[in-house]
Design an enzyme around this catalytic site. Sequence first.
Site: not given
Ligand code: ACM
Length: 496
Positions: A305-306
């Site tokens: 993620d991110e």
């Molecule tokens: C997330 O909340 N960055 C998976």
Amino acid sequence: MDLSQVALIPQPASLIATGSSFRLTDDTHLYASGEGATAAAEFLAGSLRPVTGYVLPVIAPAAGEPGDGHITLQIQSDTELGPEGYELTISEAGVTLTAPAGAGLFYGVQTLRQLFPAQIEAGSPQSGPWEIASGTIRDMPRYGYRGAMLDVARHFFSVQDVKRYIDLLVAYKFNVLHLHLTDDQGWRIEIKSWPKLTEVGGSTEVGGGEGGFYTQEQYAEIVAYAAERHMLIVPEIDMPGHTHAALVSYPELNCDGRDLELYTGTEVGFSTFCTQKEVVYEFIDDVIGELAALTPGPYLHIGGDESHVTKMEDYIPFVERVQGIVQKHGKEVIGWDEIANAKLVPGATVQYWAVAENAAKGLAQGAKVLISPAKYTYIDMKYDSTTELGLSWAAYIEVDRGYSWDPVEQVEGITEGDILGIEAPLWAETIDEMADIEYLAFPRMPGYAEIGWSPASSKDWETYRQRLAAHGPRFEALGINYYRSPLVDWPAASSE
Ligand code: ACM
């Protein structure tokens, strides 16, 4: 007594009340037969003994007529019930709990706990009588994956805290605890081949506290404790972003190789492994290898993620290569929804948290989806604007909002069979002790338990609200620091 009036959460798949009751006495025996039955019976006896003061011996079934007043737990094949289902029959003469497998008996035991008065959870001697309503419950879950996630990276939580969270979750029939073990602010799992990850990367946390980490022995203890309660631990190593703690520990994982300072703030999206360096993949192979050896369950979570500072043309081959490493070590991949931008390996699961189109990309590749939309399931979100703990970037999630949504309505074109299950994550930027975990988890987690377990057709906020109110005294008996939502008519607290 009326079984249909007992406040059960999650609501069972079917229930028939017969209008009388069974009384537990000092003469009650627990008869256990079949694989896993003794363990389930010991769990039940272990929760009843300190409160009732009764002996409650767990023994093999008596030959001939066992007589009245006893509890029988028995493994018995019943294809309709599946691996986690059970049937519980209560009459004046006795209680019979049957299930095709030990997990079903364990969930039947959790239902039994909720049939007794709330003081059964007090853990110290209380006066009875210990009576439960009669009838039959046949019950099985909607989804096989009913998860919670705990972020132990932003703030570290002890083995004891994790065990308590497991205890509270299994009472509501959750069967997965996903541990977010690494992030920018901390690396929390000992990796013997790369010791600085914890020596350096585990030495602090958000706000600059002392941090901490699990030795491999401690981690194995958590895994075993969970397994005894039919709960799987899913470990997450978040990458290629959210990796600052690893980059500080081993600067060679960084593209320019420079030394970095530990980070104790709460920004996201600024770190990345150098996806072009071979040493990064050697490192990941070692980390995944050690973690896979500590993981009896099928899943290993690779984060993903991110990764805002990883170019998409670097991110995609990275995720593809890391999936191969996970497979090589015999595990199945789970990743946050961004990983669906890469080519997924067969059996991969996409955890939908933010972007439904990513989940749809996963579906188009044949992946399963784990449903965790931040706007409904992130329990680090505040209840309302006055909640002191937590954040609010996704939504305020009051108890009604947390309960009133359905997994199959979250992603365009998704069907029930595409869904692995649901998960409610608890990110830890703003929390640093068990009481904080409890405050954000309760009373929302029982709602996610019901979404994950009960038939969609039985979902009803009005009746749920009343059942939840009846769990207030249970939360108190368990010593849970829960949020007394104004949407729920809690009985007056005994402490008030
Ligand atoms: C997330 O909340 N960055 C998976």
